[in-house]
Structure formats: structure tokens, C-alpha cells
Design a protein around this motif. Structure first.
Motif, PDB file in Angstrom:
ATOM      1  N   ASN A 525       0.839  -1.187   0.000  1.00 43.85           N
ATOM      2  CA  ASN A 525       0.000   0.000   0.000  1.00 43.85           C
ATOM      3  C   ASN A 525       0.883   1.250   0.000  1.00 43.85           C
ATOM      4  N   GLU A 526       0.238   2.380  -0.160  1.00 46.32           N
ATOM      5  CA  GLU A 526       0.967   3.649  -0.170  1.00 46.32           C
ATOM      6  C   GLU A 526       1.776   3.817   1.115  1.00 46.32           C
ATOM      7  N   PHE A 527       2.987   4.282   0.981  1.00 54.54           N
ATOM      8  CA  PHE A 527       3.825   4.510   2.166  1.00 54.54           C
ATOM      9  C   PHE A 527       3.522   5.879   2.755  1.00 54.54           C
ATOM     10  N   LYS A 528       3.277   5.889   4.044  1.00 58.67           N
ATOM     11  CA  LYS A 528       3.093   7.134   4.782  1.00 58.67           C
ATOM     12  C   LYS A 528       4.115   7.165   5.914  1.00 58.67           C
ATOM     13  N   PRO A 529       4.580   8.358   6.303  1.00 63.06           N
ATOM     14  CA  PRO A 529       5.573   8.429   7.393  1.00 63.06           C
ATOM     15  C   PRO A 529       5.102   7.655   8.622  1.00 63.06           C
ATOM     16  N   LEU A 530       5.968   6.785   9.126  1.00 64.53           N
ATOM     17  CA  LEU A 530       5.592   5.895  10.219  1.00 64.53           C
ATOM     18  C   LEU A 530       5.928   6.466  11.590  1.00 64.53           C
ATOM     19  N   MET A 531       6.890   7.343  11.652  1.00 64.41           N
ATOM     20  CA  MET A 531       7.281   7.933  12.931  1.00 64.41           C
ATOM     21  C   MET A 531       8.106   9.187  12.651  1.00 64.41           C
ATOM     22  N   THR A 532       7.872  10.224  13.417  1.00 65.40           N
ATOM     23  CA  THR A 532       8.637  11.457  13.271  1.00 65.40           C
ATOM     24  C   THR A 532       9.628  11.592  14.420  1.00 65.40           C
ATOM     25  N   ARG A 533      10.638  12.389  14.192  1.00 61.96           N
ATOM     26  CA  ARG A 533      11.644  12.617  15.225  1.00 61.96           C
ATOM     27  C   ARG A 533      11.056  13.394  16.396  1.00 61.96           C
ATOM     28  N   ILE A 534      11.602  13.159  17.577  1.00 60.53           N
ATOM     29  CA  ILE A 534      11.223  13.950  18.747  1.00 60.53           C
ATOM     30  C   ILE A 534      11.818  15.341  18.594  1.00 60.53           C
ATOM     31  N   ASP A 535      10.982  16.335  18.735  1.00 60.21           N
ATOM     32  CA  ASP A 535      11.453  17.720  18.758  1.00 60.21           C
ATOM     33  C   ASP A 535      11.806  18.064  20.205  1.00 60.21           C
ATOM     34  N   PRO A 536      13.074  18.406  20.482  1.00 62.85           N
ATOM     35  CA  PRO A 536      13.451  18.737  21.873  1.00 62.85           C
ATOM     36  C   PRO A 536      12.592  19.830  22.483  1.00 62.85           C
ATOM     37  N   VAL A 537      12.012  20.682  21.630  1.00 61.15           N
ATOM     38  CA  VAL A 537      11.137  21.741  22.137  1.00 61.15           C
ATOM     39  C   VAL A 537       9.931  21.136  22.856  1.00 61.15           C
ATOM     40  N   LYS A 538       9.450  19.989  22.367  1.00 62.79           N
ATOM     41  CA  LYS A 538       8.301  19.341  23.001  1.00 62.79           C
ATOM     42  C   LYS A 538       8.684  18.751  24.357  1.00 62.79           C
ATOM     43  N   VAL A 539       9.897  18.253  24.472  1.00 59.11           N
ATOM     44  CA  VAL A 539      10.367  17.740  25.763  1.00 59.11           C
ATOM     45  C   VAL A 539      10.459  18.881  26.768  1.00 59.11           C
ATOM     46  N   GLN A 540      10.972  20.022  26.312  1.00 56.93           N
ATOM     47  CA  GLN A 540      11.053  21.188  27.191  1.00 56.93           C
ATOM     48  C   GLN A 540       9.664  21.660  27.599  1.00 56.93           C
ATOM     49  N   ALA A 541       8.736  21.629  26.648  1.00 49.92           N
ATOM     50  CA  ALA A 541       7.358  22.028  26.958  1.00 49.92           C
ATOM     51  C   ALA A 541       6.741  21.087  27.989  1.00 49.92           C
ATOM     52  N   MET A 542       7.096  19.812  27.893  1.00 45.82           N
ATOM     53  CA  MET A 542       6.577  18.839  28.859  1.00 45.82           C
ATOM     54  C   MET A 542       7.095  19.129  30.269  1.00 45.82           C
ATOM     55  N   THR A 543       8.377  19.405  30.399  1.00 45.69           N
ATOM     56  CA  THR A 543       8.912  19.705  31.724  1.00 45.69           C
ATOM     57  C   THR A 543       8.388  21.044  32.229  1.00 45.69           C
ATOM     58  N   ASP A 544       8.210  22.009  31.323  1.00 45.65           N
ATOM     59  CA  ASP A 544       7.625  23.285  31.736  1.00 45.65           C
ATOM     60  C   ASP A 544       6.198  23.091  32.242  1.00 45.65           C
ATOM     61  N   ALA A 545       5.445  22.244  31.538  1.00 48.33           N
ATOM     62  CA  ALA A 545       4.067  21.978  31.961  1.00 48.33           C
ATOM     63  C   ALA A 545       4.034  21.275  33.311  1.00 48.33           C
ATOM     64  N   SER A 546       5.052  20.452  33.582  1.00 47.16           N
ATOM     65  CA  SER A 546       5.116  19.784  34.879  1.00 47.16           C
ATOM     66  C   SER A 546       5.386  20.792  35.989  1.00 47.16           C
ATOM     67  N   LYS A 547       6.186  21.809  35.679  1.00 49.68           N
ATOM     68  CA  LYS A 547       6.390  22.885  36.653  1.00 49.68           C
ATOM     69  C   LYS A 547       5.101  23.666  36.852  1.00 49.68           C
ATOM     70  N   GLU A 548       4.360  23.856  35.773  1.00 52.96           N
ATOM     71  CA  GLU A 548       3.078  24.542  35.862  1.00 52.96           C
ATOM     72  C   GLU A 548       2.131  23.777  36.768  1.00 52.96           C
ATOM     73  N   ASP A 549       2.135  22.418  36.627  1.00 54.96           N
ATOM     74  CA  ASP A 549       1.309  21.595  37.505  1.00 54.96           C
ATOM     75  C   ASP A 549       1.643  21.871  38.963  1.00 54.96           C
ATOM     76  N   LEU A 550       2.938  22.038  39.259  1.00 50.70           N
ATOM     77  CA  LEU A 550       3.368  22.294  40.629  1.00 50.70           C
ATOM     78  C   LEU A 550       2.828  23.626  41.115  1.00 50.70           C
ATOM     79  N   VAL A 551       2.919  24.678  40.270  1.00 50.82           N
ATOM     80  CA  VAL A 551       2.425  25.993  40.661  1.00 50.82           C
ATOM     81  C   VAL A 551       0.934  25.918  40.963  1.00 50.82           C
ATOM     82  N   ALA A 552       0.198  25.225  40.086  1.00 46.42           N
ATOM     83  CA  ALA A 552      -1.239  25.112  40.284  1.00 46.42           C
ATOM     84  C   ALA A 552      -1.555  24.340  41.564  1.00 46.42           C
ATOM     85  N   SER A 553      -0.767  23.300  41.833  1.00 44.20           N
ATOM     86  CA  SER A 553      -1.056  22.448  42.988  1.00 44.20           C
ATOM     87  C   SER A 553      -0.701  23.108  44.302  1.00 44.20           C
TER      88      SER A 553
END
Length: 683
Positions: A525-553
Motif C-alpha cells: 500500500n501507499e507509504f506514509k511516514p511511520l514515525m517522526t523525530r522527537i522535537d526537543p522543544v516538546k520535551v522542554q514544553a513537557m517539563t515546563d508543563a510539569s512545573k506549571e502543575d506544581l504551581v497550580a497544585s
């Protein structure tokens, strides 16, 4: 061919008083990969689990939230189930210990133990909270260490000097629940006579059921002589009442492991082909495995097999014990944003990235595993995208453009395909032994060989040469078949990638035995991209959001993640500080110039504060209490003005406003007395 194995598998029960975080997910992903491998091989492998829903912690949190314990555990179970499903943890049944099946089995096992003479009872003197009208577990008592004099220590050990002691040894004891001074009070308690099973446990723990390191640790308990185990708690308590003993309840750790049996029983009752006794009966020939963390070994490898032995049930075939998770080489930290909830991760990244990274690090021992976020990005991008998916993306285009997507029959690298075939038994052995790290190394070694071979053949160059198109098709068909082999080997770890690859390959769901064959004259069948690279910006956003969780809590209920099955997650008062440290806090009156919701944040408001000519931007987790933030405009509040600015996902927070309350809608910004002026220091 041998008969399929019959296997029942469990993971430790998550406690129903908090969210799942990445430390918890280590165990469930580990278990799920092993279960998927067994199913991949054609074995009957059943995976059951449940929420651990009993104990004082559940009762107290429900009381704090103004709901019933039943409502609380239902809410948490819905959250847990959603997180597990999105992390591709495929339970055959996810139940609750607060169930009819568990009540019946717990009562049955207790009565069988009692009838066999394995239950004792005697009076116990304990601390009692006169305000809450309840006996206090060790963790609900705080006081001054009798050894070193450190204040604010819990009732069983001192965090400063490491001393252990009885709660009655504490100086100036206080209830951690109400603050009242506890009184000593007698109560009848029931005990499981664990020493009755000393000889059996000495033999069983050395039978190969446990890793050597775990068996060695347990020998310390066994060599020093086992003690009777207190299995009762007094009302008020959320759990099952002991048969024939009004006001006495099973301690949560008695009915928690029985929850494994109850979840399976619930599944059996809905699945006529399943026989409960075939898996749990004394003469069962099925295999039974528990996956747990090293902090709860004593419950699973001493108390649990003794309970099973004494009540006429079979004991586990094996107990797989893993270590703790660290992040960036340190304990998970809310302040650093590395205490990451499962949901926060899922909001930013694919679950398969973490599944693969855990697999690449998990051996069969009990060593701790470190989630190094930089290595995480590099490894996933290099191995999965740069090696595995790269093979398919390199070859698919030539097949579609040069042969209308038809995979030719020619094998351009018989020695290499034979090497892939020959590697299968070793990879299977690694999976079976739970040595996922070795399995991943061997699989990626094959991927390296396939990529090197394709690079050497360079079909992109050959395709430009006259008369080389047939050779290009043979090379790329071989490359696709090698990719298919890798997908088969990786399917227990990466089920989504496997499903997408199966769609591209135009094949039925792949099984382990499919590795012995190659696709030939087969339409893709037609080939479609199976996996994309991790963007380090998303990892940073995840840790920032975890800090946000702390502020809220910080203005929430004060709950933290579970410390372990059946244990209240401790959220102790912080260590004492000197007066000089407190005096360094610059508390000021601030005028709220503008309050507004933060787009993309569930709990935060952005406050523009006037400190008497100087304006500050502060984020505060008080949105639930002030759904119309404009009502705060023009109000005076108090803020810590000399708090170091902190970068968050939504901007820089330049201080902290002061609030109090139990959480939710009941959060109250603190205000100064009338007559205060913006910028005025509060002393």
C-alpha cells in the motif's frame, strides 16, 4: 510444535489516591511488553490489574474533597484507565479492590487461615486522635525524634538520623491529621501468624522464583525470624469489615494482592472459556507472574505466598522485581519539572517513544533506571527514525515509482536475511528473560546491518543508470523484507508502529512466527511516514508543563503521587527553616491591575500586579476559584516580591501571590487590612 502456554500476569495495583506518573508507567510498560511478546508467540497470556482502593488515605482524601470514597475511587479509576489505554497498556481486565469478588475472596481466605489456626488476636496499645475519633497509623503521627531531637518526624523513623522506633517513643507527638495531641488507647487486633510458614518461605524464596538479589534481601528477614503480621484496622476505615468482627477491617495490604485474584475472577465470570481454578487452584499447571517494584517485595514474596499456602491456593511461578525511575540522574522533582504525570507526557509526546526508551534500558535485574531526557531524544531519533523507519522510507518510493508498489520475488541478500532469521531465537530468549535491553541491542544491531547493506548497494544511484531498474527492485524488496522482520521483533514494544507498518505492507497482523517467511510478489500500500523525530522543544514544553502543575497544585489539595500500594502518599510539612531565612522573604501589598485567563492552561490566571510604581507579571493556579478573573481587577492582595523569576510555558512569572483554602472553588487570595497601599512591605 509445543502446546501454547497458559500464563496469568499482574502488575502492582496503582493506589486510587493520585495520578499515574512516569515512575509508575515503568512497571506497566514493562509488564505489557512481556505480555504482548507472549501473545505474539501464540501463548495464552492474560493480563489483569485493578485499582487499590482501600485504606485511610482514600477515606481522608474523599472527606477533604467532600465526596464519598466510592465517588473518589470511580473518578480515579476513570483517569487511570484512560492513561493506561493511551500508553498502550493492554489489560485483559482492569478492576477495583472495592468489589464483590474481592470482598468474597478476602473473607474466604481469612476464614480458611483462621480455621487452620493461622490467625491470632491480642490487645494492642496505639495512639488515638481524640478529635478525629480514630486510631493513628505511624505515618499519621509526628513528633520529636527520641534519638537526635529533630522535630517534625514521622511516627516510625527519623529522616535526619535514620533511627527507627515505636510511635510511643516520639516526644511531643501530634496527629498529622488534626494536630491534636494523641492519647494511648487499647484495641483488639488480628494477626496473621507468618512464622508458621518460615520453612516453606525459606525454600520457596530460593526456588528460582525470585531474582538472586531479591532472594538475598529476603533472607535478612527470614534469618532474623519472621514476626506475626497485623492484618486489622479499627473503624473508621474504608475497606472490608472482617467477618464476625464488627468495627474491625482488613488492613489494605491484606486485600490488595487478593485483588489480583478478584480481577481475574471478574474476567472469568464474563468469559465462559476461562476457569478460575485452572489458574489459581492448588494443582494449577498454569504459570502465574507478578511484576512489582522493589519497595513492596516483602508483601509479595513473604506475606502473599504464605497467605496463599495457608488458604489452599497456588503460589506464584515468578515475581519480577524492578528498580526505581530517576530522571536526569536524580529523583523525580516537581521543582525541576521532572515529576512528570502520564497525562502531561501524553499531552506532548508519543507513548511509543517512552516505551522504546524503557525497553532499551530495562534488564532483568532490580537496578534503578534513569530517564535522561537528552539521551531519550537522541536514542529514539537515532534508533527508531534513523535506523528502523529509515529502511522503509528509503525503499518504498522506488518500489511504488518503479514497479507500481509490487514487491518482486528476488532476494538480493540471502546471507543477510538468513542472519535475521538466525537472530530470532536469541531475541526471543531476551524477551522471555525480561532482558529487554539486550533484545533492543540485538534488534538495532540488525537494523545497522540492513542500513549499511542498503547504503552499500545505493539504489538511489543505481536507479539513475540504464538497465539497473530490476536490480533496484530486488534491493528495495529485500530492504522492505528486512524492515518487516524488524517490525515483527519490535511489535511487543511498538504496537502502533507495527499496526501502521502492517497497513503499509498490506498484511494481516504479524505474529512472531512470520519472521520465518519473506513477502514475495506482494502488493504494497501507499507509504506514509511511520514515525517522526522527537522535537526537543516538546520535551522542554513537557517539563515546563510539569512545573506549571506544581504551581497550580500549591493552592490545591496538597495531595502528591502515591508512595506505594496501600501506602498514603506522604506530603509532609517542609523541614524547619531558621528565622533569618523567613525574614528574607519580602512580602508586599500588590494591586491587581488586570487578571486574565491563560490560553491553553486549565488552572492558571495571569495577574498584572502594581507594587507602587513597578508592575510585575505573575501566574497563579487559582482559575477554578475565579472563573471570571475580571472580578479581581482593582483588588489588593499580598505577594512574595523577591522570589526569583521563573520561566514557564506561558511566560515569566515574577513572584507569587498568597492564597489559602482546600482547593477547587475554595481558594481565597489573601488580602491586607484596609488602608494598605501597593508596594507597602508586610512585616
Amino acid at each position: 510444535m509445543s502446546e501454547p502456554r497458559k500464563i496469568l500476569v499482574t502488575s502492582a495495583l496503582p493506589y486510587a489516591n493520585g495520578s499515574i506518573h512516569l515512575g509508575h508507567m515503568l512497571e506497566y510498560i514493562q509488564t505489557d511488553m512481556w505480555v504482548r511478546f507472549q501473545k505474539h508467540r501464540g501463548n495464552q497470556c492474560i493480563y489483569v490489574c485493578a485499582d487499590d482502593a482501600h485504606g485511610s488515605a482514600i477515606m481522608l482524601r474523599a472527606e477533604k474533597e467532600g465526596i464519598t470514597p466510592e465517588q473518589l475511587i470511580a473518578n480515579v479509576q476513570a483517569e487511570h484507565s484512560a492513561d493506561f489505554a493511551e500508553f498502550l497498556v493492554d489489560f485483559d481486565n482492569f478492576h477495583s479492590t472495592h468489589s464483590d469478588e474481592n470482598r468474597e475472596l478476602s473473607s474466604q481466605i481469612y476464614l480458611r487461615l483462621k480455621d487452620a489456626g493461622h490467625i491470632d488476636q491480642r490487645s494492642v496499645t496505639q495512639y488515638f486522635d481524640p478529635e478525629k475519633k480514630m486510631f493513628l497509623a505511624d505515618r499519621f503521627i509526628k513528633g520529636t525524634c527520641p534519638k537526635c531531637g529533630t522535630e517534625d518526624q514521622y511516627g516510625d523513623n527519623c529522616e535526619k538520623c535514620g533511627a527507627t522506633y515505636a510511635p510511643t517513643d516520639l516526644k511531643d507527638p501530634k496527629s498529622a491529621i488534626s494536630g491534636a495531641t494523641p492519647v494511648l488507647k487499647d484495641s483488639q487486633h488480628f494477626f496473621f501468624k507468618l512464622p508458621d510458614f518460615q520453612q516453606m518461605l525459606q525454600t520457596w524464596t530460593r526456588s528460582g522464583t525470585l531474582q538472586d538479589a531479591v532472594a538475598n534481601k529476603l533472607s535478612e528477614w527470614l534469618d532474623s525470624g519472621l514476626q506475626q503480621w497485623d492484618i486489622s484496622r479499627d473503624a473508621p476505615y474504608f475497606g472490608f469489615e472482617i467477618p464476625g468482627e464488627p468495627g474491625k477491617y482488613f488492613y489494605v495490604w491484606l486485600d490488595a494482592p487478593i485483588g489480583y485474584m478478584a480481577s481475574f475472577k471478574n474476567l472469568c465470570d464474563r468469559t465462559p472459556a476461562l476457569d478460575f481454578d485452572a489458574f489459581w487452584g492448588k494443582d494449577s499447571t498454569a504459570e502465574l507472574y507478578h511484576f512489582i517494584g522493589k519497595d513492596i517485595v516483602n508483601f509479595h514474596a513473604l506475606f502473599w505466598p504464605a497467605m496463599l499456602e495457608g488458604s489452599g491456593y497456588r503460589k506464584p511461578t515468578g515475581i519480577a522485581v524492578h528498580g526505581y525511575l530517576t530522571v536526569n540522574g536524580q529523583k523525580m522533582s516537581k521543582s525541576r519539572g521532572t515529576f512528570i504525570k502520564a497525562r502531561t507526557y501524553l499531552d506532548h509526546l508519543s507513548p511509543e517513544y517512552l516505551r522504546y526508551y524503557y525497553a532499551s534500558k530495562l534488564g532483568r535485574g532490580v537496578d534503578d533506571l534513569d530517564l535522561n531526557l537528552e539521551d531519550f531524544v537522541q536514542k529514539v531519533n537515532s534508533d527508531l527514525v534513523g535506523k528502523v523507519v529509515n529502511i522503509a522510507s528509503r525503499c518504498a518510493g522506488f518500489i511504488h515509482k518503479g514497479n507500481a508498489g509490487l514487491l518482486v520475488a528476488e532476494n538480493a541478500a540471502p546471507e543477510l536475511t538468513d542472519a535475521f532469521l538466525a537472530a530470532a531465537p536469541s531475541i526471543a530468549d531476551a524477551y522471555e528473560a525480561r532482558d529487554f535491553a539486550r533484545a533492543m541491542r540485538e534488534i538495532m544491531g540488525l537494523a545497522d546491518r540492513a542500513n549499511a547493506w542498503i547504503a552499500d548497494k545505493a539504489p538511489w544511484s543505481l536507479n539513475k543508470q540504464e538497465g539497473k531498474q530490476a536490480e533496484v527492485q530486488a534491493i528495495c524488496a529485500t530492504g522492505i523484507n528486512l524492515f518487516r522482520q524488524l517490525v515483527i521483533f519490535l511489535k511487543p514494544v511498538l504496537p502502533l508502529l507495527a499496526a501502521d507498518a502492517e497497513a503499509f505492507l498490506n498484511v494481516a497482523p504479524l505474529t512472531w512466527n512470520d519472521h520465518a517467511t519473506l513477502l514475495s510478489n506482494h502488493q504494497l500500500n501507499e507509504f506514509k511516514p511511520l514515525m517522526t523525530r522527537i522535537d526537543p522543544v516538546k520535551v522542554q514544553a513537557m517539563t515546563d508543563a510539569s512545573k506549571e502543575d506544581l504551581v497550580a497544585s500549591q493552592t490545591d489539595t496538597g495531595e502528591s503521587a502515591p508512595a506505594g500500594n496501600g501506602e498514603l502518599a506522604k506530603d509532609p510539612i517542609s523541614p524547619e527553616i531558621e528565622f533569618d531565612a523567613f525574614a528574607a522573604v519580602d512580602l508586599r501589598v500588590a494591586l491587581i491591575v488586570k487578571a486574565e485567563a491563560v490560553e491553553g492552561a486549565d488552572k492558571l490566571l495571569r495577574l498584572t500586579l502594581d507594587l507602587g510604581g513597578e508592575q510585575r507579571n505573575v501566574f497563579s493556579g487559582i482559575k477554578s476559584a475565579y472563573p471570571d478573573p475580571s472580578k479581581l481587577d482593582g483588588r489588593l492582595t499580598m505577594m512574595i516580591a523577591n522570589l526569583k523569576p521563573r520561566k514557564m510555558k506561558f511566560g515569566i512569572s515574577e513572584g507569587m501571590v498568597m492564597a489559602a483554602g482546600p482547593g477547587g472553588e475554595e481558594i481565597y487570595l489573601l488580602s491586607p487590612d484596609s488602608g494598605a497601599k501597593p508596594g507597602q512591605r508586610i512585616k
